[in-house]
Design an enzyme around this catalytic site. Sequence first.
Site, mmCIF file in Angstrom:
data_model
loop_
_atom_site.group_PDB
_atom_site.id
_atom_site.type_symbol
_atom_site.label_atom_id
_atom_site.label_comp_id
_atom_site.label_asym_id
_atom_site.label_seq_id
_atom_site.Cartn_x
_atom_site.Cartn_y
_atom_site.Cartn_z
ATOM 1 N N LYS A 64 0.842 -1.194 0.000
ATOM 2 C CA LYS A 64 0.000 0.000 0.000
ATOM 3 C C LYS A 64 0.874 1.240 0.000
ATOM 4 C CE LYS A 64 -3.667 2.168 2.779
ATOM 5 N NZ LYS A 64 -4.465 2.040 4.028
ATOM 6 N N SER A 72 -9.217 2.785 3.609
ATOM 7 C CA SER A 72 -8.282 3.272 2.614
ATOM 8 C C SER A 72 -7.498 2.171 1.915
ATOM 9 C CB SER A 72 -7.304 4.247 3.276
ATOM 10 O OG SER A 72 -6.563 3.600 4.295
ATOM 11 N N SER A 113 -9.768 0.998 7.979
ATOM 12 C CA SER A 113 -9.217 0.942 6.627
ATOM 13 C C SER A 113 -8.839 -0.454 6.141
ATOM 14 C CB SER A 113 -7.990 1.856 6.520
ATOM 15 O OG SER A 113 -8.383 3.203 6.581
#
Length: 464
Positions: free
Chosen positions: A79, A155, A179
């Site tokens: 990520k 996210s 997230s």
Amino acid sequence: MTTPWDPLHQLASAVRARHVSSRELVGEALARIERVESSLHAWVVLDGDRALAEADAVDARIASGEDVGPLAGIPLGVKDMEPATGYVTTYGSLIHRDDAPATADSVLVARLRAAGCVVLGKLNTPEYGFSADTTSPVMGSTHNPWQLGRSPGGSSGACAAMLVSNAVPLVTAGDSGGSIRIPAALCGLPGYKPSNGRTPVGGPTPPGNGWLGVRSIMARTVADHVYALGALVGHEATDLHSIPTSSWPSSVVAQLPTRVVWAPAPGWPVDDEIARVCAAALQRLVAAGVEVIAVDSFVQGIPLLDYYTVATVYQQRLHGHRRGTPEWEMLDRGIRAQVDHADQRVSAADFVRSLDAAHRHNLDLQAHFEAAPILLCPTVAGQTAACGAQGTVNGEETIFWAPFTQLFNLTRHPAGSVPCGFTDDGMPVGLQVVGSQQDDLSVLAAMAAFEQLFADDRRPIVTA
């Protein structure tokens, strides 16, 4: 190679035994990504040449007799909130798009590389990971593999999209307010936020979201989560909140809890269809012999407000200095609004009172854990949003479509999400699973049992 990926322990064992090479695994991942990326838009950067070179190095070490670790040769998506050597860390922000590549890995990435993983590239994130939708000014929107045009959550939405589409077997992820759990719910995956401190958030800079945040992994199954977490857990001297972990199992036995505490709508309205899907899942638990203790709420007060106070102060600390500079206008308006809120409406005493509220919420939660070892509620309250939008509750778009995850960042409890059904338009629904302080393994054992009980053979429309 089969679709879906074999379990992580089998893949790594095959690489260590030289039945398959790391180069072959990485090549397979790159081929799968190529088949889905034009539809999903998940990768900020994908460096096949670098990844294949790293895979060759892993294979050479194995050929020389070296033990390269429990995740030998596993392709890894990172990520774009985590530094990885050789890659720019954009944080999903135009402010960092042209930064120099990282010269060192984050503690998280370093541990995964030390366990044998091979980094493929960087995955999309909303700016600074602040949103529950994975849309960024650097990359645009990542799409949900179950229905293009719908959000994969955030996210860590790009991470979840790559997993459920069977493009990659393992990704890094983070959870400062949901997230990991929100994208897991929206993409039909298990997702797990370890106890805060169980996995490392140390390194040269303070964690952006303070004690709210967890950095971890996402994987396709609960078993893969348990196995991969073995490479991450353990004391980290640069992490002030690190939990010493003397041992971690390579697997857990799926175990239905004898009792659960169930809150169908803890403090916020839930979309009628989401409520029906979750209620049906609870009936399956009852039929399996689990006693369900229903409650209206887990804690007193409005914990989301306490969370928001703390989270906005951390945003002000990160970005307040940009006010009055060109960078301020480059920030997402949502981030600017949070900084404004902290500047104008939160005092130092307000911040401390919200941290004190976490103590009281923990006491309320502990009272429930004395009645049952596991708490359950819907992971999100609303239907899956369109990309770049908010989710909906009974047809109305609302910012309060995902208000149930943040409490457990504030109180630092271990919490996960498991798929429990589908809406009429074919979108996954998740059930949040919460355990008592630092009781990670009980949560994972329960999640593994729920994963089996709620298993469904439906697959997304975009798969590798």
